[in-house]
Design a protein around this motif. Structure first.
Motif, short mmCIF file in Angstrom:
data_model
loop_
_atom_site.label_atom_id
_atom_site.label_comp_id
_atom_site.label_asym_id
_atom_site.label_seq_id
_atom_site.Cartn_x
_atom_site.Cartn_y
_atom_site.Cartn_z
N GLN A 1 66.20 131.03 17.06
CA GLN A 1 65.21 129.97 17.18
C GLN A 1 63.79 130.53 17.18
N LEU A 2 63.59 131.63 17.90
CA LEU A 2 62.28 132.27 17.93
C LEU A 2 61.91 132.82 16.55
N GLN A 3 62.90 133.33 15.82
CA GLN A 3 62.64 133.82 14.47
C GLN A 3 62.15 132.70 13.56
N MET A 4 62.79 131.54 13.64
CA MET A 4 62.35 130.41 12.82
C MET A 4 60.95 129.97 13.21
N LEU A 5 60.67 129.98 14.51
CA LEU A 5 59.35 129.58 14.98
C LEU A 5 58.29 130.57 14.50
N ALA A 6 58.59 131.86 14.54
CA ALA A 6 57.64 132.87 14.05
C ALA A 6 57.36 132.68 12.57
N THR A 7 58.40 132.40 11.79
CA THR A 7 58.22 132.17 10.36
C THR A 7 57.35 130.95 10.12
N ALA A 8 57.56 129.90 10.89
CA ALA A 8 56.76 128.69 10.73
C ALA A 8 55.28 128.97 11.00
N TYR A 9 55.01 129.70 12.07
CA TYR A 9 53.61 130.04 12.37
C TYR A 9 53.02 130.90 11.24
N ASP A 10 53.81 131.80 10.70
CA ASP A 10 53.34 132.64 9.60
C ASP A 10 53.00 131.78 8.38
N GLN A 11 53.85 130.82 8.08
CA GLN A 11 53.60 129.94 6.94
C GLN A 11 52.37 129.06 7.15
N LEU A 12 52.09 128.75 8.40
CA LEU A 12 50.91 127.93 8.73
C LEU A 12 49.66 128.78 8.92
N HIS A 13 49.81 130.11 8.75
CA HIS A 13 48.69 131.06 8.93
C HIS A 13 48.11 130.96 10.34
N ASP A 14 48.97 130.73 11.30
CA ASP A 14 48.57 130.64 12.70
C ASP A 14 48.93 131.98 13.36
N SER A 15 47.98 132.91 13.33
CA SER A 15 48.26 134.26 13.83
C SER A 15 48.48 134.27 15.34
N SER A 16 47.77 133.42 16.06
CA SER A 16 47.93 133.37 17.51
C SER A 16 49.33 132.91 17.89
N GLY A 17 49.79 131.83 17.24
CA GLY A 17 51.13 131.33 17.52
C GLY A 17 52.20 132.33 17.14
N LYS A 18 52.01 133.00 16.01
CA LYS A 18 52.97 134.01 15.56
C LYS A 18 53.04 135.16 16.56
N THR A 19 51.87 135.62 17.01
CA THR A 19 51.84 136.72 17.97
C THR A 19 52.54 136.33 19.27
N GLY A 20 52.24 135.13 19.76
CA GLY A 20 52.88 134.67 20.99
C GLY A 20 54.39 134.60 20.87
N THR A 21 54.87 134.22 19.68
CA THR A 21 56.32 134.13 19.47
C THR A 21 56.94 135.52 19.42
N TYR A 22 56.25 136.46 18.77
CA TYR A 22 56.77 137.83 18.72
C TYR A 22 56.77 138.46 20.12
N VAL A 23 55.82 138.06 20.95
CA VAL A 23 55.84 138.54 22.33
C VAL A 23 57.13 138.10 23.01
N LYS A 24 57.53 136.85 22.78
CA LYS A 24 58.77 136.35 23.37
C LYS A 24 59.99 137.07 22.78
N LEU A 25 59.94 137.38 21.48
CA LEU A 25 61.05 138.14 20.88
C LEU A 25 61.16 139.53 21.51
N VAL A 26 60.01 140.15 21.73
CA VAL A 26 60.02 141.47 22.37
C VAL A 26 60.51 141.37 23.81
N LYS A 27 60.08 140.31 24.49
CA LYS A 27 60.42 140.15 25.91
C LYS A 27 61.90 139.87 26.10
N TYR A 28 62.46 138.99 25.27
CA TYR A 28 63.84 138.55 25.50
C TYR A 28 64.86 139.22 24.59
N HIS A 29 64.42 139.74 23.45
CA HIS A 29 65.35 140.33 22.49
C HIS A 29 64.72 141.60 21.91
N ALA A 30 64.39 142.53 22.77
CA ALA A 30 63.63 143.71 22.36
C ALA A 30 64.33 144.50 21.26
#
Length: 426
Positions: free
Chosen positions: A202-231
């Motif tokens: 789910q986080l992977q799909m969310l990160a891709t969506a932010y990337d497609q929307l060129h929302d770097s802040s949202g993408k970064t925040g999602t990758y932080v969660k990926l690192v935190k929960y699925h390092a």
């Protein structure tokens, strides 16, 4: 007329539902056909002769796997005039079963909706039906209907990883990136409220969506969660790369990121070591700069090659500044205590920590936080770093982990918490 073997018609719907796994692309565990629909018959509920006869024939047709013929009998039963509410309900059950077995998705979905909205259907059964409806619609690529059913299920039943994933996939497969983000936000909020870890896919799909929307802040925040929960190494690499390329970071943010890269083994350039130390001096923390330079020497990244002499001169300069700051520290502490600004307390407190007076320094920095710093998240991050540098790792992890809001300071705090936690468990 009473037909006893038709008094509990849920078995027909179960028989039709057995074909769902072949239709749906997303498997739904926990959907046991044997208990999909509990009997709703009451003591005075009976099937009339005309309705009962047609449904008996529909039942026989289903048993022989003649689903289309079964639907004809169901329609004939539905055409009977003057039906009771119970008869209409049983007809809807049979129609759902026959249409599901026949692969007639539109008819099946409509029958499910009738059952879902009927007051005879218990809440638990309605949730099971919503799950089945979402799965059936998804398998038929009716993503709007699938998303609607999944969303209703989540509202009624709460977090379900399978329904959450299905909902995100409905938007993802249509390249509805804003829909992915909107659904993703709701899912993350529900997971947090329920104390559940967000699913990696789910986080992977969310990160891709932010990337497609060129929302770097949202993408970064999602990758932080990926690192935190699925390092995973690739998440760290992607995140550090994106943060390093972010030209909007303030000097203090850049310094903190440099320290994080050093801690993760990604900062190896002598020039970057010197730049990091220069930033620490500019922040009024020359002792920290000296500590970092000494770490560079210990790693044999400084003090060798053609730049060794220049590096030695810079270290001597930093050591002198650290001595001067240490000498002036008592006066700086008194000035900080009387100042209405947060900055002096944060800087003087950090210098106390760096010079061995950890408890006094932390207390002064905590006082600084009460003075309404201009960047409160960055101030808390600085306190977390001081706790780390003062050897209070457990307290640092607790503070940094609590900074789970948006923004770069909170993102960096979460990454530090992950990094410190990984070291503490080794």
């Amino acid at each position: 007329m009473s037909l006893p073997h038709l008094k509990h018609p849920h078995g027909w719907l179960v028989a039709g539902m057995l074909g769902l796994s072949a239709i749906a692309c997303t498997p739904i565990s926990g959907l046991s056909p044997a208990r999909l629909l509990a009997s709703t018959a009451q003591a005075d509920d009976q099937l009339g002769q005309d309705v009962g006869r047609q449904l008996q024939q529909a039942q026989a047709a289903l048993a022989s796997h003649h689903a289309a013929k079964a639907l004809d009998f169901v329609n004939a039963a539905d055409a009977v005039a003057g039906k009771s509410d119970y008869e209409s309900y049983v007809i809807a059950q049979m129609r759902a079963a026959a249409a599901s077995q026949a692969g007639n998705v539109p008819v099946a979905l409509k029958a499910y909706e009738t059952l879902i909205r009927n007051s005879r259907t218990t809440p638990a059964t309605r949730q099971q039906l919503l799950m089945a409806q979402a799965s059936l619609a998804y398998g038929a690529r009716d993503y709007d209907a699938a998303a609607q059913a999944a969303r209703r299920y989540l509202q009624e039943a709460g977090p379900s990883q399978q329904m959450q994933t299905l909902l995100l996939q409905c938007h993802y497969l249509q390249k509805d990136w804003k829909g992915v983000v909107e659904a993703g936000h709701a899912i993350l909020a529900a997971d947090q409220k329920a104390g559940q870890i967000p699913a990696e896919n789910q986080l992977q799909m969310l990160a891709t969506a932010y990337d497609q929307l060129h929302d770097s802040s949202g993408k970064t925040g999602t990758y932080v969660k990926l690192v935190k929960y699925h390092a995973r190494p690739q998440y760290w690499q992607m995140l550090i790369h994106d943060l390093t390329a972010d030209r909007s970071l303030t000097p203090r943010m850049v310094f903190n990121l440099q320290r994080l890269r050093l801690n993760t083994g990604l900062l190896t350039s002598p020039a970057e070591f010197q730049d990091m130390a220069e930033r620490a001096v500019q922040m009024g923390l020359p002792q920290l700069a000296l500590n970092l330079l000494d770490e560079g020497y210990a790693r044999h990244l400084l003090g060798t090659g053609t730049e060794a002499a220049a590096q030695a001169r810079f270290r001597a300069f930093v050591a002198q500044r650290a001595t001067e700051t240490r000498t002036a520290l008592p006066a700086a502490v008194e000035q900080a205590k009387s100042s209405s600004e947060a900055g002096p307390s944060l800087t003087a407190g950090y210098n106390l920590v760096l010079n061995g007076q950890v408890d006094q320094g932390i207390a002064l920095m905590q006082q600084g936080l009460t003075k309404h710093p201009h960047q409160p998240d960055l101030a808390r991050l600085t306190l977390g770093m001081a706790l780390m540098d003062g050897g209070h790792s457990a307290e640092a992890i607790k503070l940094l982990s609590s900074m789970d809001g948006d923004g770069t300071a909170n993102n960096l705090a979460q990454l530090w918490a992950v990094q410190l936690s990984s070291h503490s468990t080794r």
